[in-house]
Scaffold this motif. Structure first.
Motif, PDB file in Angstrom:
ATOM      1  N   SER A   1      46.420 -49.905   4.444  1.00 48.37           N
ATOM      2  CA  SER A   1      46.775 -48.258   3.076  1.00 48.37           C
ATOM      3  C   SER A   1      44.386 -48.480   3.647  1.00 48.37           C
ATOM      4  O   SER A   1      44.196 -47.794   3.399  1.00 48.37           O
TER       5      SER A   1
ATOM      6  N   HIS B   1      52.970 -47.136   7.412  1.00 44.44           N
ATOM      7  CA  HIS B   1      54.190 -48.151   6.056  1.00 44.44           C
ATOM      8  C   HIS B   1      55.482 -48.877   6.474  1.00 44.44           C
ATOM      9  O   HIS B   1      55.657 -47.844   6.557  1.00 44.44           O
TER      10      HIS B   1
ATOM     11  N   ASP C   1      51.619 -43.197   5.783  1.00 45.60           N
ATOM     12  CA  ASP C   1      52.547 -43.400   5.360  1.00 45.60           C
ATOM     13  C   ASP C   1      53.891 -43.564   4.708  1.00 45.60           C
ATOM     14  O   ASP C   1      54.215 -43.313   5.712  1.00 45.60           O
ATOM     15  N   THR C   2      54.593 -43.974   3.903  1.00 47.28           N
ATOM     16  CA  THR C   2      56.653 -43.745   3.817  1.00 47.28           C
ATOM     17  C   THR C   2      56.895 -43.261   4.270  1.00 47.28           C
ATOM     18  O   THR C   2      58.132 -43.233   5.065  1.00 47.28           O
TER      19      THR C   2
ATOM     20  N   ARG D   1      44.351 -45.658   6.610  1.00 43.46           N
ATOM     21  CA  ARG D   1      44.766 -45.064   6.532  1.00 43.46           C
ATOM     22  C   ARG D   1      44.352 -43.679   5.043  1.00 43.46           C
ATOM     23  O   ARG D   1      44.403 -42.593   4.822  1.00 43.46           O
ATOM     24  N   SER D   2      44.192 -44.357   3.797  1.00 39.27           N
ATOM     25  CA  SER D   2      43.289 -43.812   2.775  1.00 39.27           C
ATOM     26  C   SER D   2      42.093 -43.226   3.469  1.00 39.27           C
ATOM     27  O   SER D   2      42.044 -42.360   2.736  1.00 39.27           O
TER      28      SER D   2
ATOM     29  N   TRP E   1      48.750 -43.909  12.053  1.00 39.52           N
ATOM     30  CA  TRP E   1      48.727 -45.164  10.859  1.00 39.52           C
ATOM     31  C   TRP E   1      49.190 -43.261   9.768  1.00 39.52           C
ATOM     32  O   TRP E   1      49.079 -42.227  10.059  1.00 39.52           O
TER      33      TRP E   1
ATOM     34  N   ASN F   1      51.312 -53.198   4.883  1.00 37.73           N
ATOM     35  CA  ASN F   1      50.879 -52.440   4.416  1.00 37.73           C
ATOM     36  C   ASN F   1      49.238 -51.691   3.556  1.00 37.73           C
ATOM     37  O   ASN F   1      48.607 -51.328   3.367  1.00 37.73           O
TER      38      ASN F   1
ATOM     39  N   ASP G   1      48.724 -36.933   7.328  1.00 42.00           N
ATOM     40  CA  ASP G   1      49.338 -37.235   5.583  1.00 42.00           C
ATOM     41  C   ASP G   1      49.433 -35.741   5.878  1.00 42.00           C
ATOM     42  O   ASP G   1      49.400 -34.637   6.602  1.00 42.00           O
TER      43      ASP G   1
END
Length: 359
Positions: free
Chosen positions: A304, A283, A261-262, A307-308, A259, A300, A144
């Protein structure tokens, strides 16, 4: 006025220990001497044969940078608090009568490390310490990025065009003092945030887009221990996804799952991960002008949950350390973000060791 006595200082330090002195825990858990070889090589101090006042111990100075990063301090404030606080002096191994490095000395030490490009070497040194302690990268990795603010620049439209084209405006070249205060690497971007509910209870049609100026911190953490394993600093306008193919993936992780995000979902990234034998858990994006299929939405949601975890890293750096770029240029910004990443791993190491001791 009563005079300070030795036993009074010892009693005060004992009370600080009882209240939970974080710096004392750092001293017990982190062996700062492991940084000495890298510090000596980067600083390249003379042997003292030409005379002059000897420099401060490099490990002591590096510990001062740790204090700065932990407490989000300026150089001047750092000098004052080291002189004022017993916990700082104990962490640095200084007595009440010892000489304290002034703000200029702290700046020069950090600048010397910055120009030598030593921050990545120091980060890798502590990462090796973590691995030797048994905290190997395990269970996959999470990628991220977050925006890190820098002082805003007041430039004219002509100056902005020149900077985007890689040129230094002539007016700045004629005034070196002005050029030294201009950040030519930080960039403006739009920061999208969730729209807030209006007073009447309704929601705006779109999310909010807030102008943002500064840099971007890209990291990769391991899923098992949530330690930062790879990192990179860019300007704020740089795309997140492209960094995946620029050394942000950790090949030493015991699992191949990735992992993200989009922003990291692209054909180029998927092909790259497949070629490098990584398993994509990135995602999936919503189809254009179509509703999100239920099976993708459920997938997704499951991703999450894992991934969070990377968001906690950024929250810790910004809330506990007050991560902000006070300096000019991407070289110094890299130093600041790199220090924040090392200190985060140190704090995480303390927590993991405490959990293991309790178990």
């Amino acid at each position: 006025m009563k005079q300070a006595v030795f036993f009074g200082v010892e009693e005060r330090l004992a009370r600080l220990s009882g209240l939970g002195d974080q710096l004392e825990a750092f001293s017990r858990t982190v062996d700062f001497e492991v940084f000495r070889p890298e510090l000596d090589e980067a600083l390249a101090y003379s042997d003292g044969s030409k005379g002059g006042r000897p420099p401060f111990d490099p490990v002591l100075m590096f510990k001062i940078l740790v204090i700065q990063t932990l407490n989000n301090l300026s150089d001047e404030r750092t000098e004052y608090l080291i002189t004022d606080r017993l916990s700082f002096m104990r962490f640095l191994g200084l007595g009440l009568s010892d000489r304290v490095p002034d703000a200029r000395t702290v700046w020069l030490f950090r600048e010397r490390l910055t120009q030598a490009g030593a921050i990545e070497i120091l980060f890798n040194r502590f990462d090796a310490t973590l691995r030797n302690a048994g905290y190997l990268p395990m269970s996959g990795q999470i990628l991220d990025a977050t925006l890190v603010a820098a002082p805003k620049q007041r430039n004219t439209n002509t100056e902005k065009v020149g900077l985007r084209e890689g040129r230094i405006p002539q007016d700045w070249q004629d005034k070196p003092s002005r050029l030294s205060h201009k950040d030519r690497h930080a960039r403006w971007t739009l920061k999208f945030t969730k729209a807030k509910r209006q007073e009447d209870g309704s929601m705006p049609a779109t999310d909010l887009a807030i102008p943002f100026f500064g840099y971007k911190s890209h990291i990769s953490i391991d899923r098992k221990f949530r330690l930062i394993r790879k990192w990179k600093t860019t300007d704020a306008a740089t795309s997140d996804g492209a960094r995946l193919r620029e050394g942000l993936l950790d090949r030493s992780n015991t699992a191949s799952d990735v992992w993200a995000d989009t922003a990291y979902r692209s054909k180029a990234n998927e092909a790259f991960m497949e070629k490098q034998v990584f398993v994509s858990k990135v995602h999936r994006k919503k189809p254009h002008l179509k509703p999100m299929p239920r099976h993708i939405q459920r997938s997704n949601t499951g991703k999450s949950v894992i991934r969070s975890r990377v968001e906690h890293v950024f929250a810790d750096q910004k809330s506990q350390m007050g991560l902000f770029i006070r300096t000019v240029g991407i070289t110094r910004a890299t130093m600041r973000i790199g220090l924040a990443n090392i200190v985060y791993n140190m704090r995480r190491f303390l927590l993991l060791e405490r959990i293991n001791a309790a178990a």
